[in-house]
Write a protein that holds these residues in place. Sequence first.
Motif, PDB file in Angstrom:
ATOM      1  N   LEU A 181      10.731  24.234   3.082  1.00 38.43           N
ATOM      2  CA  LEU A 181      10.260  24.188   1.693  1.00 38.43           C
ATOM      3  C   LEU A 181      11.391  24.407   0.701  1.00 38.43           C
ATOM      4  N   ARG A 182      12.299  25.298   1.015  1.00 41.03           N
ATOM      5  CA  ARG A 182      13.447  25.538   0.124  1.00 41.03           C
ATOM      6  C   ARG A 182      14.365  24.317   0.064  1.00 41.03           C
ATOM      7  N   LEU A 183      14.618  23.707   1.217  1.00 43.32           N
ATOM      8  CA  LEU A 183      15.454  22.506   1.247  1.00 43.32           C
ATOM      9  C   LEU A 183      14.804  21.375   0.456  1.00 43.32           C
ATOM     10  N   ALA A 211      12.631  21.631  -1.950  1.00 47.67           N
ATOM     11  CA  ALA A 211      12.633  21.980  -3.374  1.00 47.67           C
ATOM     12  C   ALA A 211      13.998  21.722  -3.991  1.00 47.67           C
ATOM     13  N   ARG A 212      15.060  22.078  -3.271  1.00 48.13           N
ATOM     14  CA  ARG A 212      16.415  21.847  -3.791  1.00 48.13           C
ATOM     15  C   ARG A 212      16.683  20.351  -3.929  1.00 48.13           C
ATOM     16  N   ILE A 228       9.607  28.138   5.679  1.00 44.57           N
ATOM     17  CA  ILE A 228      10.229  28.565   4.416  1.00 44.57           C
ATOM     18  C   ILE A 228      11.522  27.800   4.176  1.00 44.57           C
ATOM     19  N   ARG A 229      12.326  27.645   5.210  1.00 40.22           N
ATOM     20  CA  ARG A 229      13.591  26.900   5.094  1.00 40.22           C
ATOM     21  C   ARG A 229      13.323  25.465   4.677  1.00 40.22           C
ATOM     22  N   TYR A 283      14.790  19.045  -6.869  1.00 42.63           N
ATOM     23  CA  TYR A 283      15.423  19.462  -8.125  1.00 42.63           C
ATOM     24  C   TYR A 283      16.626  18.571  -8.442  1.00 42.63           C
ATOM     25  N   GLU A 287       9.889  31.261   9.312  1.00 45.11           N
ATOM     26  CA  GLU A 287      11.210  31.065   8.715  1.00 45.11           C
ATOM     27  C   GLU A 287      11.561  29.585   8.621  1.00 45.11           C
TER      28      GLU A 287
END
Length: 61
Positions: free
Chosen positions: A10-12, A14-15, A7-8, A18, A4
Amino acid sequence: MTQEDVIRYLRLAARKSYILSHSGVDWKPEYGPELEQLDQEIASLREAIEQEHKCREKKEK
């Protein structure tokens, strides 16, 4: 480090990526505080990543 956490992170990342790559002429005022929050969360997860790297180095020796 848990799945988790990875994943967190990688999401941060990526955001953040972006926002930085699409914010030129489309900059929104709310991006500033959001980027600060993203940086703080990423920094806290980086500590866990560094700890994981140290543990893996010890195991390899």
